[in-house]
Design a protein around this motif. Sequence first.
Motif, PDB file in Angstrom:
ATOM      1  N   MET A  78       7.655   2.961  -8.778  1.00  0.00           N
ATOM      2  CA  MET A  78       8.087   3.064  -7.380  1.00  0.00           C
ATOM      3  C   MET A  78       7.782   4.451  -6.814  1.00  0.00           C
ATOM      4  SD  MET A  78       9.087   0.110  -6.543  1.00  0.00           S
ATOM      5  CE  MET A  78       9.721   0.539  -4.923  1.00  0.00           C
ATOM      6  N   LYS A  79       7.896   5.494  -7.658  1.00  0.00           N
ATOM      7  CA  LYS A  79       7.572   6.844  -7.192  1.00  0.00           C
ATOM      8  C   LYS A  79       6.080   6.964  -6.887  1.00  0.00           C
ATOM      9  CE  LYS A  79       8.112  11.089  -6.025  1.00  0.00           C
ATOM     10  NZ  LYS A  79       8.630  12.160  -6.911  1.00  0.00           N
ATOM     11  N   ALA A  80       5.256   6.294  -7.695  1.00  0.00           N
ATOM     12  CA  ALA A  80       3.811   6.282  -7.425  1.00  0.00           C
ATOM     13  C   ALA A  80       3.531   5.649  -6.071  1.00  0.00           C
ATOM     14  CB  ALA A  80       3.076   5.526  -8.531  1.00  0.00           C
ATOM     15  N   GLN A  81       4.207   4.559  -5.797  1.00  0.00           N
ATOM     16  CA  GLN A  81       4.025   3.873  -4.515  1.00  0.00           C
ATOM     17  C   GLN A  81       4.475   4.768  -3.353  1.00  0.00           C
ATOM     18  OE1 GLN A  81       6.715   0.529  -3.459  1.00  0.00           O
ATOM     19  NE2 GLN A  81       4.823  -0.682  -3.285  1.00  0.00           N
ATOM     20  N   GLU A  82       5.608   5.424  -3.526  1.00  0.00           N
ATOM     21  CA  GLU A  82       6.136   6.293  -2.469  1.00  0.00           C
ATOM     22  C   GLU A  82       5.197   7.472  -2.210  1.00  0.00           C
ATOM     23  OE1 GLU A  82       9.745   9.512  -1.814  1.00  0.00           O
ATOM     24  OE2 GLU A  82       9.889   8.065  -3.448  1.00  0.00           O
ATOM     25  N   ARG A  83       4.749   8.123  -3.278  1.00  0.00           N
ATOM     26  CA  ARG A  83       3.894   9.302  -3.107  1.00  0.00           C
ATOM     27  C   ARG A  83       2.580   8.937  -2.418  1.00  0.00           C
ATOM     28  NH1 ARG A  83       2.778  14.492  -4.460  1.00  0.00           N
ATOM     29  NH2 ARG A  83       0.583  14.984  -4.862  1.00  0.00           N
ATOM     30  N   MET A  84       1.943   7.864  -2.864  1.00  0.00           N
ATOM     31  CA  MET A  84       0.659   7.513  -2.275  1.00  0.00           C
ATOM     32  C   MET A  84       0.807   7.044  -0.837  1.00  0.00           C
ATOM     33  SD  MET A  84      -1.313   8.634  -4.408  1.00  0.00           S
ATOM     34  CE  MET A  84      -2.698   8.296  -3.332  1.00  0.00           C
ATOM     35  N   GLY A  85       1.997   6.589  -0.476  1.00  0.00           N
ATOM     36  CA  GLY A  85       2.250   6.278   0.932  1.00  0.00           C
ATOM     37  C   GLY A  85       2.159   7.508   1.803  1.00  0.00           C
ATOM     38  N   HIS A  86       2.512   8.677   1.234  1.00  0.00           N
ATOM     39  CA  HIS A  86       2.402   9.937   1.955  1.00  0.00           C
ATOM     40  C   HIS A  86       0.982  10.496   1.890  1.00  0.00           C
ATOM     41  CE1 HIS A  86       6.677  10.141   2.625  1.00  0.00           C
ATOM     42  NE2 HIS A  86       6.943  10.119   1.324  1.00  0.00           N
ATOM     43  N   VAL A  87       0.307  10.298   0.755  1.00  0.00           N
ATOM     44  CA  VAL A  87      -1.014  10.891   0.544  1.00  0.00           C
ATOM     45  C   VAL A  87      -2.109  10.112   1.277  1.00  0.00           C
ATOM     46  CG1 VAL A  87      -2.800  11.357  -1.199  1.00  0.00           C
ATOM     47  CG2 VAL A  87      -0.404  11.943  -1.662  1.00  0.00           C
ATOM     48  N   ASN A  88      -2.110   8.785   1.116  1.00  0.00           N
ATOM     49  CA  ASN A  88      -3.135   7.960   1.751  1.00  0.00           C
ATOM     50  C   ASN A  88      -2.534   6.623   2.175  1.00  0.00           C
ATOM     51  OD1 ASN A  88      -5.393   6.627   2.642  1.00  0.00           O
ATOM     52  ND2 ASN A  88      -6.667   7.116   0.858  1.00  0.00           N
ATOM     53  N   PRO A  89      -1.979   6.544   3.366  1.00  0.00           N
ATOM     54  CA  PRO A  89      -1.322   5.317   3.826  1.00  0.00           C
ATOM     55  C   PRO A  89      -2.304   4.183   4.136  1.00  0.00           C
ATOM     56  CG  PRO A  89      -1.403   6.926   5.597  1.00  0.00           C
ATOM     57  CD  PRO A  89      -1.899   7.629   4.366  1.00  0.00           C
ATOM     58  N   PHE A  90      -3.609   4.442   4.018  1.00  0.00           N
ATOM     59  CA  PHE A  90      -4.604   3.418   4.322  1.00  0.00           C
ATOM     60  C   PHE A  90      -4.897   2.521   3.125  1.00  0.00           C
ATOM     61  CE2 PHE A  90      -5.388   7.061   7.097  1.00  0.00           C
ATOM     62  CZ  PHE A  90      -5.285   6.450   8.334  1.00  0.00           C
ATOM     63  N   ILE A  91      -4.333   2.845   1.960  1.00  0.00           N
ATOM     64  CA  ILE A  91      -4.541   2.009   0.782  1.00  0.00           C
ATOM     65  C   ILE A  91      -3.248   1.278   0.434  1.00  0.00           C
ATOM     66  CG2 ILE A  91      -6.308   3.589  -0.081  1.00  0.00           C
ATOM     67  CD1 ILE A  91      -4.272   4.586  -2.127  1.00  0.00           C
ATOM     68  N   LYS A  92      -3.387   0.205  -0.338  1.00  0.00           N
ATOM     69  CA  LYS A  92      -2.233  -0.583  -0.753  1.00  0.00           C
ATOM     70  C   LYS A  92      -1.844  -0.198  -2.179  1.00  0.00           C
ATOM     71  CE  LYS A  92      -3.665  -4.586   2.019  1.00  0.00           C
ATOM     72  NZ  LYS A  92      -4.118  -5.998   1.973  1.00  0.00           N
ATOM     73  N   ILE A  93      -0.567   0.072  -2.386  1.00  0.00           N
ATOM     74  CA  ILE A  93      -0.040   0.351  -3.719  1.00  0.00           C
ATOM     75  C   ILE A  93       0.987  -0.719  -4.060  1.00  0.00           C
ATOM     76  CG2 ILE A  93       1.205   1.959  -5.196  1.00  0.00           C
ATOM     77  CD1 ILE A  93      -1.407   3.110  -4.522  1.00  0.00           C
ATOM     78  N   HIS A  94       0.719  -1.448  -5.141  1.00  0.00           N
ATOM     79  CA  HIS A  94       1.653  -2.471  -5.609  1.00  0.00           C
ATOM     80  C   HIS A  94       2.341  -1.939  -6.855  1.00  0.00           C
ATOM     81  CE1 HIS A  94       3.484  -6.185  -6.736  1.00  0.00           C
ATOM     82  NE2 HIS A  94       2.667  -6.397  -7.757  1.00  0.00           N
ATOM     83  N   ALA A  95       3.638  -1.759  -6.793  1.00  0.00           N
ATOM     84  CA  ALA A  95       4.405  -1.231  -7.918  1.00  0.00           C
ATOM     85  C   ALA A  95       4.941  -2.379  -8.771  1.00  0.00           C
ATOM     86  CB  ALA A  95       5.563  -0.376  -7.416  1.00  0.00           C
ATOM     87  N   VAL A  96       4.647  -2.332 -10.067  1.00  0.00           N
ATOM     88  CA  VAL A  96       5.178  -3.300 -11.032  1.00  0.00           C
ATOM     89  C   VAL A  96       6.149  -2.554 -11.924  1.00  0.00           C
ATOM     90  CG1 VAL A  96       4.629  -4.899 -12.908  1.00  0.00           C
ATOM     91  CG2 VAL A  96       3.060  -4.671 -10.966  1.00  0.00           C
ATOM     92  N   THR A  97       7.422  -2.815 -11.758  1.00  0.00           N
ATOM     93  CA  THR A  97       8.458  -2.051 -12.447  1.00  0.00           C
ATOM     94  C   THR A  97       8.901  -2.726 -13.743  1.00  0.00           C
ATOM     95  OG1 THR A  97      10.155  -3.121 -11.112  1.00  0.00           O
ATOM     96  CG2 THR A  97       9.300  -1.006 -10.318  1.00  0.00           C
TER      97      THR A  97
END
Length: 225
Positions: A78-97
């Motif tokens: 989830m932290k990976a998803q959150e960080r990349m939302g700030h770094v590059n919001p143009f890509i999709k990050i799917h978090a599998v916990t």
Amino acid sequence: MKRYERNMTTLSLSENESLKNFKVCVVGCGGLGGYLIEMLGRLGIGSITAVDGDYFDETNLNRQLLSDMASLGVSKAMKAQERMGHVNPFIKIHAVTQRLTHENAGEILQGHHLVVDALDNIPSRVTVQNVAEDLGIPMVHGAIAGWYGQVTTILPGDRTLDLIYPVESAKGIEQTLGNPSFTPALVASIQVSEALKILIGRGELLRKKILYINLLDNEFETIDL
């Protein structure tokens, strides 16, 4: 897009634009995985699946890019998803916990163009190799321990991990040697360069070869397998 201007002397315009169409799965969001996701996201890989069932604790703070004091107890995926939302919001990050297992690996890996190994144990790596092979997905393997690291690229049918780990044990030598801050950053960089070459179909791969890295003695050796 101005964001990718500095990629253009390394990648052609068509190569750069093609990256948004790829889906890459990073298994493990710790030492290697945090750097992998960061670099793949900044390159502009269109969809990244971040897989990790673990949570940050204080022992991660010395080397794991995604960790900080505010993240202790937080899901790594989830932290990976959150960080990349700030770094590059143009890509999709799917978090599998959840941890990747033999039972769920097929569902997790299905539909990806590439899987990148950022795991810390041999059985899970072998599971990724087996399932990726069944699904016809290339794999980039990386491992770290202390001053040392290794990288290899595995295409379906190569079964390179069978040669690297002929006797399967639960943990690698990182459990004995530990990991400093610099080894995961270097090994992840090489893994990302291998991943990029696979996706754009250009350059020489570490296929049926393994790159051994010894930073203590500044030795880099590529061995045919």
